[in-house]
Design a protein around this motif. Structure first.
Motif, PDB file in Angstrom:
ATOM      1  N   ASP A 102       0.880  -1.199  -0.020  1.00 27.42           N
ATOM      2  CA  ASP A 102       0.013  -0.152  -0.099  1.00 27.42           C
ATOM      3  C   ASP A 102       0.715   1.325  -0.005  1.00 27.42           C
ATOM      4  O   ASP A 102       0.442   2.242  -0.439  1.00 27.42           O
ATOM      5  CB  ASP A 102      -1.068  -0.022   1.100  1.00 27.42           C
ATOM      6  N   SER A 103       1.990   1.272   0.415  1.00 28.93           N
ATOM      7  CA  SER A 103       3.023   2.368   0.505  1.00 28.93           C
ATOM      8  C   SER A 103       3.769   2.463  -0.927  1.00 28.93           C
ATOM      9  O   SER A 103       4.323   3.634  -1.021  1.00 28.93           O
ATOM     10  CB  SER A 103       3.966   2.284   1.591  1.00 28.93           C
ATOM     11  N   ARG A 104       3.380   1.782  -1.876  1.00 25.35           N
ATOM     12  CA  ARG A 104       4.020   2.134  -3.265  1.00 25.35           C
ATOM     13  C   ARG A 104       3.400   2.746  -4.077  1.00 25.35           C
ATOM     14  O   ARG A 104       2.204   2.826  -4.179  1.00 25.35           O
ATOM     15  CB  ARG A 104       4.076   0.648  -3.834  1.00 25.35           C
ATOM     16  N   VAL A 105       3.888   3.832  -4.633  1.00 21.82           N
ATOM     17  CA  VAL A 105       3.169   4.915  -5.441  1.00 21.82           C
ATOM     18  C   VAL A 105       4.083   4.886  -6.900  1.00 21.82           C
ATOM     19  O   VAL A 105       5.094   4.826  -6.976  1.00 21.82           O
ATOM     20  CB  VAL A 105       3.146   6.234  -4.917  1.00 21.82           C
TER      21      VAL A 105
ATOM     22  N   LYS B 258       6.668   4.725  -1.214  1.00 18.67           N
ATOM     23  CA  LYS B 258       8.042   4.497  -1.835  1.00 18.67           C
ATOM     24  C   LYS B 258       7.589   4.869  -3.397  1.00 18.67           C
ATOM     25  O   LYS B 258       6.699   4.112  -3.801  1.00 18.67           O
ATOM     26  CB  LYS B 258       8.264   2.856  -1.760  1.00 18.67           C
ATOM     27  N   THR B 259       8.493   5.387  -4.221  1.00 23.79           N
ATOM     28  CA  THR B 259       8.303   5.679  -5.432  1.00 23.79           C
ATOM     29  C   THR B 259       9.234   5.022  -6.222  1.00 23.79           C
ATOM     30  O   THR B 259       9.230   4.989  -7.460  1.00 23.79           O
ATOM     31  CB  THR B 259       8.423   7.213  -5.712  1.00 23.79           C
TER      32      THR B 259
ATOM     33  N   LEU C  18      -4.392  10.343  -2.021  1.00 20.99           N
ATOM     34  CA  LEU C  18      -3.745   9.134  -1.129  1.00 20.99           C
ATOM     35  C   LEU C  18      -4.671   8.544  -0.073  1.00 20.99           C
ATOM     36  O   LEU C  18      -4.757   7.299  -0.009  1.00 20.99           O
ATOM     37  CB  LEU C  18      -2.404   9.717  -0.499  1.00 20.99           C
ATOM     38  N   GLU C  19      -5.351   9.459   0.614  1.00 23.58           N
ATOM     39  CA  GLU C  19      -6.173   8.951   1.543  1.00 23.58           C
ATOM     40  C   GLU C  19      -7.375   8.269   0.888  1.00 23.58           C
ATOM     41  O   GLU C  19      -8.021   7.217   1.676  1.00 23.58           O
ATOM     42  CB  GLU C  19      -6.938  10.181   2.450  1.00 23.58           C
ATOM     43  N   HIS C  20      -7.775   8.386  -0.191  1.00 19.82           N
ATOM     44  CA  HIS C  20      -8.618   7.909  -0.784  1.00 19.82           C
ATOM     45  C   HIS C  20      -8.248   6.699  -1.555  1.00 19.82           C
ATOM     46  O   HIS C  20      -8.918   5.862  -2.284  1.00 19.82           O
ATOM     47  CB  HIS C  20      -9.198   8.630  -2.135  1.00 19.82           C
ATOM     48  N   GLY C  21      -6.846   6.358  -1.562  1.00 23.11           N
ATOM     49  CA  GLY C  21      -6.533   4.948  -1.852  1.00 23.11           C
ATOM     50  C   GLY C  21      -5.766   4.948  -3.279  1.00 23.11           C
ATOM     51  O   GLY C  21      -5.361   3.811  -3.677  1.00 23.11           O
TER      52      GLY C  21
END
Ligand code: HMG
Ligand code: MG
Length: 349
Positions: free
Chosen positions: A3-6, A315-316, A273-276
């Motif tokens: 979930d932290s991967r963008v 994490k980008t 981000l809050e929205h997923g």
């Protein structure tokens, strides 16, 4: 993916450059793309098969597509190179180039398969990330649709239905009569979702949601919601995302494309981000603007986006220092100010 991967979609070579009045040499564009490819970015939008009469700067897109298909550009991660396609004419131009490279692509798929077999691994077709993807672009208001696409929204959607279904069949060609291992991915933009230069800021979120579901139903793989004018605010971004979700669009199928005209892009990113939502567009050096959106400035800078996301523990995979160097170089090259506050801070300039 965690979930932290963008996923960052770098749009500098397309959105960033399309509005530049002076012709940028092809060699400079290619150098920009090749440098960006080394920074860890997974998608780079590099061209646009639109009418050169309207957007002359993108006239070299066929050469750019040739280049990315022909040369194995070295990169730390597999990269998808994206191109805009507004109509079947644009698709035909792109298809002509893609088809010339289909054989080589198939050979590569077969080679990889043989390699996998000889090393005793599973003989299943290897999964490839397609090297090229296409993007259609609709609008959320009738006036913007007319200005940008020379037709109303309904007509544009009918055209995109044809473009998407044809795009899914062209490349890569099937291997051994099997279905294509990875049909071309097609992104669908919707512009002016949070404000229109002609109709103002009250764009109907339900209309946006309806267009998004239509495009997904046509086979689009992703909806990129474009705040073309940068007029979006946090509360209205939230309202828009709620409407889109309420219409049944999954957050993993949405990307957000913020121009930073009012400096709200990162605030609105936080709402996303809050929205997923985990896919965000940005442009190195904050380059850009839309020829049909008077006064709109560039996309949010990639340097600012990376810095912001990493500061939140996301994490980008993108090397900030390397992108900052590129932002400073390309803005100098085209004679513009570096519009990335983070880029300038990182470089101490
Ligand atoms: P049209 O309806 O055919 O009519 O094109 P037109 O009068 O606008 O253009 C006609 C001329 O373009 C004809 O040539 C056509 O053959 C030719 P002429 O007879 O005058 O010599 N033509 C083409 N040539 C090459 N490739 C094509 C093509 N299509 C027609 N694909 C069309 C409508 C939309 C194609 C045209 O108006 C056009 O290309 N407009 C440019 C739109 C554009 O590039 N906008 C910027 C990108 S979108 C954006 O930036 C927003 C985004 O970033 C998201 C966001 O921020 O919200 C994605
Ligand atoms: Mg844009």
């Amino acid at each position: 993916a965690s979930d932290s991967r963008v996923h960052i979609v770098e749009v500098g070579p397309r959105d960033g450059l399309q509005n530049e009045k002076t012709a940028i040499p092809l060699a400079t564009k290619i150098e920009l793309i090749e440098r960006l490819a080394k920074t860890g970015l997974g998608t780079i939008e590099v061209g646009s098969f639109v009418a050169p009469k309207w957007v002359p700067q993108m006239a070299s897109s066929d050469e750019i597509m040739e280049h990315v298909l022909q040369h194995k550009i070295s990169s730390p991660v597999p990269i998808s190179y994206a191109f805009l396609v507004p109509n079947s004419r644009g698709l035909a131009n792109a298809t002509a180039i893609l088809q010339q490279h289909a054989d080589a692509y198939v050979a590569e798929v077969q080679q990889a398969r043989e390699l996998a077999e000889s090393s005793g691994e599973s003989s299943q077709a290897p999964v490839f990330k397609p090297a090229v993807e296409l993007a259609v672009f609709a609008a959320a208001t009738e006036t913007f649709s007319q200005k940008n696409l020379n037709c109303d929204i309904a007509t544009s959607l009918e055209r995109f239905r044809e473009v998407i279904s044809a795009a899914k069949k062209i490349f890569p060609a099937s291997v051994d009569g099997q279905p294509s291992p990875t049909p071309l991915r097609v992104r669908a933009y919707i512009s002016v979702v949070l404000g229109c230069p002609f109709e103002g800021r009250n764009v109907d979120p339900k209309r946006v949601a309806q267009i998004a579901t239509d495009l997904l139903e046509m086979g689009a793989d992703e909806i990129a919601l474009g705040d073309t004018t940068g007029m979006g605010t946090a509360p209205r971004t939230k309202e828009l995302l709620r409407s889109v979700t309420a219409a049944g669009v999954r957050h993993e199928d949405v990307a957000l494309h913020f121009h930073d005209t009012y400096g709200q892009a990162l605030v609105n990113t936080a709402v996303g981000l809050e929205h997923g939502i985990r896919t965000y567009d940005s442009s190195v050096g904050g380059l850009g603007g839309c020829p049909y959106s008077p006064g709109a400035t560039g996309n949010v800078a990639t340097e600012n986006m990376v810095y912001f996301l990493e500061s939140l523990g996301m994490k980008t995979g993108v090397d900030l220092d390397a992108v900052a160097d590129i932002g400073s170089w390309i803005t100098g090259e085209i004679g513009k100010a570096n519009d990335s506050s983070v880029g300038k801070a990182v470089l101490g300039s």
